[in-house]
Enzyme design. Structure first.
Site, mmCIF file in Angstrom:
data_model
loop_
_atom_site.group_PDB
_atom_site.id
_atom_site.type_symbol
_atom_site.label_atom_id
_atom_site.label_comp_id
_atom_site.label_asym_id
_atom_site.label_seq_id
_atom_site.Cartn_x
_atom_site.Cartn_y
_atom_site.Cartn_z
ATOM 1 N N HIS A 9 0.758 -1.178 0.011
ATOM 2 C CA HIS A 9 0.066 0.099 -0.033
ATOM 3 C C HIS A 9 0.947 1.374 0.053
ATOM 4 O O HIS A 9 2.166 1.179 0.478
ATOM 5 C CB HIS A 9 -1.011 0.008 1.224
ATOM 6 C CG HIS A 9 -0.230 -0.043 2.603
ATOM 7 N ND1 HIS A 9 0.393 1.142 3.105
ATOM 8 C CD2 HIS A 9 -0.122 -0.895 3.508
ATOM 9 C CE1 HIS A 9 0.995 0.729 4.107
ATOM 10 N NE2 HIS A 9 0.793 -0.365 4.625
ATOM 11 N N GLU A 85 -2.696 -7.471 7.443
ATOM 12 C CA GLU A 85 -1.387 -7.081 8.052
ATOM 13 C C GLU A 85 -1.375 -7.907 9.464
ATOM 14 O O GLU A 85 -2.095 -8.914 9.858
ATOM 15 C CB GLU A 85 -1.613 -5.626 8.693
ATOM 16 C CG GLU A 85 -0.380 -4.996 9.506
ATOM 17 C CD GLU A 85 0.913 -5.087 8.851
ATOM 18 O OE1 GLU A 85 1.392 -6.014 8.455
ATOM 19 O OE2 GLU A 85 1.362 -3.934 8.791
#
Length: 233
Positions: A9, A85
């Site tokens: 990201h 994550e």
């Protein structure tokens, strides 16, 4: 098997504030991160992606949407918790400079395979589930679109580093040697014999060579070329 483009990201508000965001909700791309995501999407615009799969967290979905927007209409964004994550547990939301003073920090840096975050997951468990997810998704894409298909997985730094370490045949204790910047692109081609790492932490350059052609389909290799070969056309 197919080819996966691993996209981290873009830069987030947590990255600039020096906080370990982990799975905290509402962490978005900052202005620079949005520009980085757009640049990554532009690089991928000439690669016909069979699928785009994102971590469910907002900063990844924001990045992934820019990639799907740059593709021909009809490409649906998917999310998968397998590439979410790492669960940093009690470390989540704390300043990095504070965490660096913790005893566990040394294990995270020098022996990640022995590091488990209090109230969270171990780095070994993180790698196992992220690698399993990427390989599962890759097999699904190849089954539906063929072995020459290319797809993108938008995820997080430690997730991508652990997948690259696995593809390189590296022990997890060496994965801190791999660097993955915000909105960088890394590429792994899976085959029946082994993964081939085609790129890591790239920020610029034409990726149109990844687009499958009839000639590439007929000459697709699953063995390494002694001497390095002629490279893509």
């Amino acid at each position: 098997m197919a080819t996966v483009i691993l996209v981290r990201h873009g830069r987030s508000s947590a990255n600039t504030s020096g906080v370990l965001a982990g799975r905290t909700g509402g962490v978005r791309l900052d202005e620079t991160g949005a520009e980085q995501a757009l640049r990554a999407a532009t690089r991928l615009a000439h690669v016909p992606l069979a699928a785009v799969v994102s971590s469910p967290l907002e900063r990844c979905r924001q990045t992934a949407r820019r990639i799907t927007d740059a593709q021909p209409s009809g490409l649906r964004l998917r999310t998968d918790r397998g590439i979410v994550e790492c669960d940093y547990g009690e470390w989540t939301g704390r300043p990095i400079k504070e965490l660096a003073k913790e005893k566990l920090w040394g294990a995270v840096q020098q022996q990640p395979s022995a590091a488990a975050f209090p109230g969270g997951e171990s780095l070994l468990a993180m790698q196992a589930r992220s690698v399993a997810a990427v390989r599962r998704l890759d097999a699904e894409v190849a089954s539906e679109h063929g072995d020459d298909a290319v797809w993108a997985a938008v995820s997080h730094g430690d997730i991508i580093k652990s997948v690259l370490a696995d593809a390189l045949g590296m022990h997890l204790d060496l994965f801190q040697r791999i660097h993955v910047d915000p909105a960088s692109i890394s590429i792994v081609r899976f085959t029946s014999t082994r993964p081939f790492v085609l790129g890591t932490n790239t920020h610029d350059g034409d990726l149109a060579w990844l687009a499958p052609t009839r000639k590439k389909r007929s000459r697709r290799r699953t063995d390494a070329v002694v001497g390095g070969g002629a490279g893509p056309e």
